[in-house]
Design a protein around this motif. Structure first.
Motif, mmCIF file in Angstrom:
data_model
loop_
_atom_site.group_PDB
_atom_site.id
_atom_site.type_symbol
_atom_site.label_atom_id
_atom_site.label_comp_id
_atom_site.label_asym_id
_atom_site.label_seq_id
_atom_site.Cartn_x
_atom_site.Cartn_y
_atom_site.Cartn_z
ATOM 1 N N THR A 1 31.171 35.988 45.464
ATOM 2 C CA THR A 1 31.908 35.057 44.612
ATOM 3 C C THR A 1 31.121 33.754 44.504
ATOM 4 O O THR A 1 30.253 33.481 45.337
ATOM 5 C CB THR A 1 33.288 34.742 45.199
ATOM 6 N N SER B 1 32.392 32.444 36.364
ATOM 7 C CA SER B 1 32.108 33.770 36.918
ATOM 8 C C SER B 1 33.097 34.220 37.968
ATOM 9 O O SER B 1 33.600 33.430 38.753
ATOM 10 C CB SER B 1 30.727 33.796 37.554
ATOM 11 N N ASP B 2 33.319 35.536 37.956
ATOM 12 C CA ASP B 2 34.069 36.139 39.053
ATOM 13 C C ASP B 2 33.098 36.529 40.150
ATOM 14 O O ASP B 2 33.455 36.632 41.315
ATOM 15 C CB ASP B 2 34.764 37.412 38.563
ATOM 16 N N HIS B 3 31.881 36.762 39.768
ATOM 17 C CA HIS B 3 30.924 37.382 40.675
ATOM 18 C C HIS B 3 29.544 36.855 40.320
ATOM 19 O O HIS B 3 29.186 36.807 39.143
ATOM 20 C CB HIS B 3 31.019 38.902 40.463
ATOM 21 N N LYS C 1 40.800 28.200 33.442
ATOM 22 C CA LYS C 1 40.486 29.601 33.690
ATOM 23 C C LYS C 1 41.660 30.287 34.362
ATOM 24 O O LYS C 1 42.009 31.406 34.019
ATOM 25 C CB LYS C 1 39.245 29.676 34.567
ATOM 26 N N ARG C 2 42.271 29.568 35.314
ATOM 27 C CA ARG C 2 43.403 30.173 35.997
ATOM 28 C C ARG C 2 44.514 30.476 35.012
ATOM 29 O O ARG C 2 45.157 31.494 35.060
ATOM 30 C CB ARG C 2 43.920 29.233 37.088
ATOM 31 N N ASP D 1 43.438 35.663 39.141
ATOM 32 C CA ASP D 1 42.920 36.540 40.208
ATOM 33 C C ASP D 1 41.436 36.784 40.042
ATOM 34 O O ASP D 1 40.970 37.075 38.951
ATOM 35 C CB ASP D 1 43.627 37.894 40.160
ATOM 36 N N LYS D 2 40.717 36.677 41.113
ATOM 37 C CA LYS D 2 39.320 37.056 41.056
ATOM 38 C C LYS D 2 39.232 38.565 41.226
ATOM 39 O O LYS D 2 39.956 39.153 42.009
ATOM 40 C CB LYS D 2 38.533 36.390 42.180
ATOM 41 N N VAL D 3 38.356 39.176 40.455
ATOM 42 C CA VAL D 3 38.218 40.633 40.540
ATOM 43 C C VAL D 3 37.312 40.969 41.704
ATOM 44 O O VAL D 3 36.216 40.414 41.830
ATOM 45 C CB VAL D 3 37.615 41.194 39.245
ATOM 46 N N HIS D 4 37.745 41.837 42.548
ATOM 47 C CA HIS D 4 36.909 42.213 43.688
ATOM 48 C C HIS D 4 36.129 43.468 43.368
ATOM 49 O O HIS D 4 36.733 44.521 43.149
ATOM 50 C CB HIS D 4 37.774 42.460 44.920
ATOM 51 N N SER E 1 35.101 41.972 34.500
ATOM 52 C CA SER E 1 34.702 40.764 35.209
ATOM 53 C C SER E 1 33.681 39.994 34.390
ATOM 54 O O SER E 1 33.142 40.493 33.421
ATOM 55 C CB SER E 1 34.076 41.124 36.559
ATOM 56 N N THR F 1 30.247 38.519 35.319
ATOM 57 C CA THR F 1 29.240 38.482 36.381
ATOM 58 C C THR F 1 28.025 37.733 35.871
ATOM 59 O O THR F 1 27.583 37.951 34.758
ATOM 60 C CB THR F 1 28.828 39.918 36.750
#
Lengths: 346, 294, 311
Positions: free
Chosen positions: C276, C260-262, C26-27, C33-36, C70, C72
């Motif tokens: 997260t 998942s990012d979220h 995934k990286r 980067d994880k989406v905030h 993202s 989710t």
């Protein structure tokens, strides 16, 4: 897929008829249709015209019931609207034949839209029953709106006249009906190559998914009703020019059942099914006439013809539903598949 | 203006009488629907078969009427079982529309059979009901209508009590809603099917005999079934009480329409009511609402 | 429930382990980067959503945001209200209170077909393909709202209808069928396909809608390891190559925690965690929801005992 027919373009893949063998058969069919009226006698021409009318109407019903899944027992009533419209126009305005037929289609289409309005709230069997109600109401209108429909005695229709030629024989009407029917059938086939036809099938199979995909249900159900009743109206108009008398008894509920039976027997949801079904159901009474004539019976054969026909009619419906729900077109396809591979079968 | 009350009352009572027969036939319909989930459009033709069997037994075989009726009812029951086994059972699991069309086909076959054996000419059933005029107050009620109503009322009362107190009512509903589960619960599903069609056919036959006695028999008697269809939609496809209430209601409405507007308005009135009900309360007065699970 | 707890504990354990496997991939693909949520305007916002059926509250004051681009995931025990949430966002259920905002616009009162046109696509838990049609026709239906052929065009076909159909066919073939590797089954009726392939066709159909947000209801339910990995790969590719936001309901913890990012957690119709994957895993409320209340370490003791005895 037929052996040896590789597709080289998307257009080729999407075509209605796609191999040289099919084109050849089409050509033969075309020649046969052109030559038929010259070799056939009055009786067979009469039947041919009747078959054309029935194919047109059955195709229309198929769009609504076979493809969109909305069962309708009102096809005969819509044909009646078309027939009365044509008869009234012919009698009162003397407008050209083709215009009358179009008008018949449009007025019937309006009727179809009205009947289809509840189709969002009323589903399945309830919708079928509401079409029965529509038939009853329309029958009442036909019988009692004297000023327009002539009440119980109906309207007599003068023979169709185009460019001074009077279409008063089956031979002449053949040349009017067959092209119209062919156009209607091709139109229906085209419909199901596009998004409109796909949307109809989606509504039949799973209307919730269809909504999720963005298909507005009411608009498309109404479209289906409108289109199929337009077809019925045109078929009814042709009927009027063929039988030349339109009365309230001309389009009974039994006729709606006839058309429903035709698409069940032929195969719902396929263009070929409507064609085969209409031909079959029109020919069966004639075939029965022959068979009953041959049988050595003590009583007068003609007496039992009508009840036997009714029994066979019902038995066909039950038989096909129980044993071959995909209809005649499936039997046809099996035969074709057999011959595709025929020389090579082990 | 002097309103003719007597006429109204007589029309009303005649309507109740007809309504009772509608309710009785609707009961047969509801029984089939409750047990097998089938909308049986051939109910009018099953009624016709009962009437004709009675006619045939009474005239051709010269049985006394009471015996003819009994045998006709039993024979109808058997015919119902045969119809179910041959045409309905194989359609188990198919779409309701397909099964509906099968019943349409069956109706056609029954009409054809009747026409074959007895021709399409209307006939009269031999008299078997008391002929003395019945007066309710000042109103005259045709005796056959009155006694027919009594019989219908009695049968419906029996049916209502049976469904109220009998354990089998639940079995009936279980079979209708989920055959597989009902089977694994030990309910003999095929037997429930056969039984429901047999009993329904018998009830329809009784109704047929009465209808035949009142108005004669013909191969178009089945059109009675169209009005019954409206009755069960208005009352609720699976409700016995609904069949009763709606039956009486439609009977009265038709009678009023016929009496004040003319015979051709009867069917129109009935179907206009159908349209209204379908728009406002499609599951009928007492029917159960089927919820679609997403 | 007691019998399930060892399984669920091991499931979570496996999830934590599996995370390392696919995390590297995934990286690689997403740039790591994880989406905030909150930094960019959310593409979908649900606020104060309450849904009742008679006396039962399927959803109680549920609110969360979905960041654009993202992945989710909504998780929760069975009956938590996840599918009800999806059905409400799709438009089939009307919430008694609350709002749903898509790209800033309030769509709470919009009907489902209109939501589809805005860019909301969705798949169903039970496969909702059209059984009377081929794979190709099913996929083409996804594009329905964006096409413009009307009835008259359709009846005559030659001309606008045919042009549109050919364009559609080309695009579907090149972008979707190749992407999801289903070219070998394009003319088959969907009813004969295996479960895994049907799910893929459903995704293809959803993609044909050119959605902005793709809602997947249990996309890997009933799939084996290999099929799950394929689907996970497709979901990631959809997000990366097509820029589609993915909102899904899922039970497969390995896939959830890794993809998942979220993560949003529902229980009994209420939102109990939102953050997260790592945050959610550590959240005691979440653990309580899945494992029931009680001391976790004590449960672990009991688990070791049962395993030792030979359970």
């Amino acid at each position: 897929m037929r052996i040896g027919t590789a597709r080289s373009s998307y257009r080729h893949d999407e075509a209605l008829f796609d191999s040289r063998t099919q084109y050849a058969w089409l050509a033969i069919l075309g020649v046969a249709l052109l030559g038929f009226p010259f070799v056939a006698d009055e009786y067979w021409l009469y039947l041919a015209c009747l078959v054309a009318i029935n194919i047109a109407s059955a195709t229309g019903l198929n769009i609504l019931t076979g493809y969109t899944g909305l069962v309708s027992l009102g096809q005969a009533a819509f044909m009646g609207i078309g027939a009365y419209t044509v008869a009234a126009f012919e009698q009162k305005f003397g407008t050209p034949v083709l215009l009358n037929l179009l008008a018949g289609g449009f007025v019937a289409m309006l009727g179809g839209l009205v009947v289809g309005l509840p189709s969002l709230r009323v589903k399945g069997l309830y919708l079928a029953i509401s079409t029965i109600a529509a038939s009853v109401v329309l029958h009442f209108v036909f019988a009692n709106w004297h000023s327009v429909t002539g009440g119980h005695s109906g309207i007599t229709v003068a023979p169709a006249e185009i460019l001074g030629i009077s279409f008063d024989t089956s031979f002449r009407l053949y040349w009017l009906f067959v092209p119209i029917t062919i156009m209607m059938v091709i139109g229906a086939a085209n419909l199901f190559r596009t998004r409109i036809g796909r949307a109809f099938i989606a509504i039949r199979d799973r209307d919730i998914s269809a909504e999720v995909l963005g298909i507005p249900l009411l608009r498309y159900k109404l479209l289906s009703f409108g289109l199929s009743s337009f077809y019925a109206g045109v078929a009814g108009g042709m009927w009027a020019y063929f039988f030349r008398v339109v009365t309230p008894e001309s389009f009974p509920l039994l006729m709606s059942i006839f058309f429903l039976a035709a698409i069940i027997v032929g195969g719902m949801g396929t263009i070929l099914g409507a064609i085969l079904g209409a031909i079959f159901m029109t020919m069966v009474p004639e075939a029965l006439k022959l068979i009953v004539g041959w049988l050595p019976l003590s009583t007068d054969a003609t007496l039992i013809l009508s009840p036997v026909r009714t029994i066979v009619f019902g038995a066909l419906i039950v038989g096909f539903l129980v044993f071959e729900p995909l209809g005649l077109q499936e039997i046809w396809r099996r035969i074709r598949r057999f011959f595709h591979l025929w020389p090579f079968r082990a | 203006m002097d309103f003719d009350w007597l006429f109204l009352v007589e029309i009303f009572l005649a309507g109740l009488g007809a309504g009772g027969l509608y309710a009785l036939t609707a009961l047969a319909f509801v029984l089939i629907y409750k047990a097998t989930r089938v909308v049986n459009l051939a109910i009018g033709e099953m009624l016709m078969i009962g009437a004709y069997l009675c006619f045939g037994l009474a005239t051709a075989m010269n049985l006394p009427m009471w015996l003819a009726i009994v045998v006709a009812v039993i024979a109808s029951g058997m015919a119902g079982a045969v119809l179910e086994r041959v045409a309905i059972r194989p359609m188990l699991g198919e779409s309701p529309i397909a099964v509906f069309m099968v019943t349409v086909g069956l109706a056609s076959i029954l009409v054809g059979v009747v026409e074959l054996v007895w021709t399409s000419e209307p006939r009269r059933l031999p008299e078997f009901m008391p002929n003395t005029p019945v007066m309710i107050g000042e109103a005259f009620v045709p005796p056959k209508v009155f006694y027919g109503f009594l019989v219908a009322a009695a049968l419906i009362a029996v049916a209502l009590t049976v469904f109220r107190f009998w354990r089998g009512g639940v079995a009936l509903r279980a079979t209708a809603s989920d055959q597989q589960t009902a089977y694994s619960m030990g309910i003999n599903v095929p037997r429930v099917f056969s039984l429901s069609w047999t009993v329904a056919a018998m009830i329809a036959a009784i109704a047929g005999v009465i209808v035949g006695a009142v108005g004669g028999i013909s191969s178009t008697m089945g059109v009675f079934g169209l009005s019954v269809l409206v009755v069960v939609i208005v009352g609720g496809l699976d409700s016995v009480l609904g069949a009763l209430v709606a039956g009486l209601f439609i009977g009265v409405v038709e009678s009023l329409a016929g009496g004040y507007l003319g015979g051709e308005y009867k069917l129109l009135a009935t179907f206009l009511i159908l349209i209204v009900v379908l728009m406002v309360r499609p599951y009928g007065l007492f029917g159960t609402h089927e919820i679609e699970r997403l | 429930m007691a019998r399930d707890t060892p399984l669920l504990v091991s499931a979570l354990a496996l999830a934590i382990n599996a995370q390392h496997e696919l995390a590297a991939r995934k990286r690689q693909s997403a740039g790591g980067d994880k989406v905030h949520p909150g930094k960019v305007n959310p593409i979908l916002e649900v606020e104060g959503l309450t849904l009742s059926f008679g006396g039962i509250k399927a959803l109680s004051d549920v609110g969360f945001e979905v960041a654009p681009g993202s992945i989710t995931t909504v998780i929760g025990p069975n009956g938590a209200g996840k599918t009800s949430l999806f059905n409400t966002i799709s438009g089939f259920y009307k919430p008694s209170t609350g709002r749903i905002r898509f790209e800033g616009e309030d769509i709470t009162a919009t009907r489902p077909p209109a939501r589809a046109k805005l860019g909301l696509a969705r798949s169903f838990q039970n496969i909702a393909l059209f059984r009377g049609m081929t794979v190709l026709d099913n996929i083409k239906l996804g594009r329905h709202t964006h096409l413009r052929t009307n009835v008259l065009d359709a009846l005559f076909y030659f001309g606008r209808a045919r042009r549109e159909e050919m364009e559609l066919r080309q695009e579907v073939e090149e972008r979707i069928i190749d992407f999801l590797e289903i070219d070998h089954i394009r003319h088959m009726p969907v009813s004969v396909l295996s479960y895994g392939l049907q799910k893929r066709v459903e995704m293809a159909r959803a993609l044909a809608m050119r959605p902005k947000i793709l809602m997947l209801d249990e996309p890997v339910a009933g799939m084996n390891r290999e099929e799950t990995e394929d689907m996970a790969r497709f979901i990631l590719d959809v997000r990366d190559e097509w820029g589609v936001t993915v909102l899904m309901v899922e039970h497969d913890m390995g896939m959830v925690m890794d993809l998942s990012d979220h993560v949003v957690v529902l229980n009994f119709g209420k939102l109990i965690a939102d953050g997260t994957p790592a945050e959610v895993q550590a959240n005691p409320e979440v653990i309580k929801a899945y494992l029931g209340s009680g001391d976790v370490s004590e449960l672990r003791e009991r688990l070791h005992q049962t395993v030792a005895v030979g359970g």
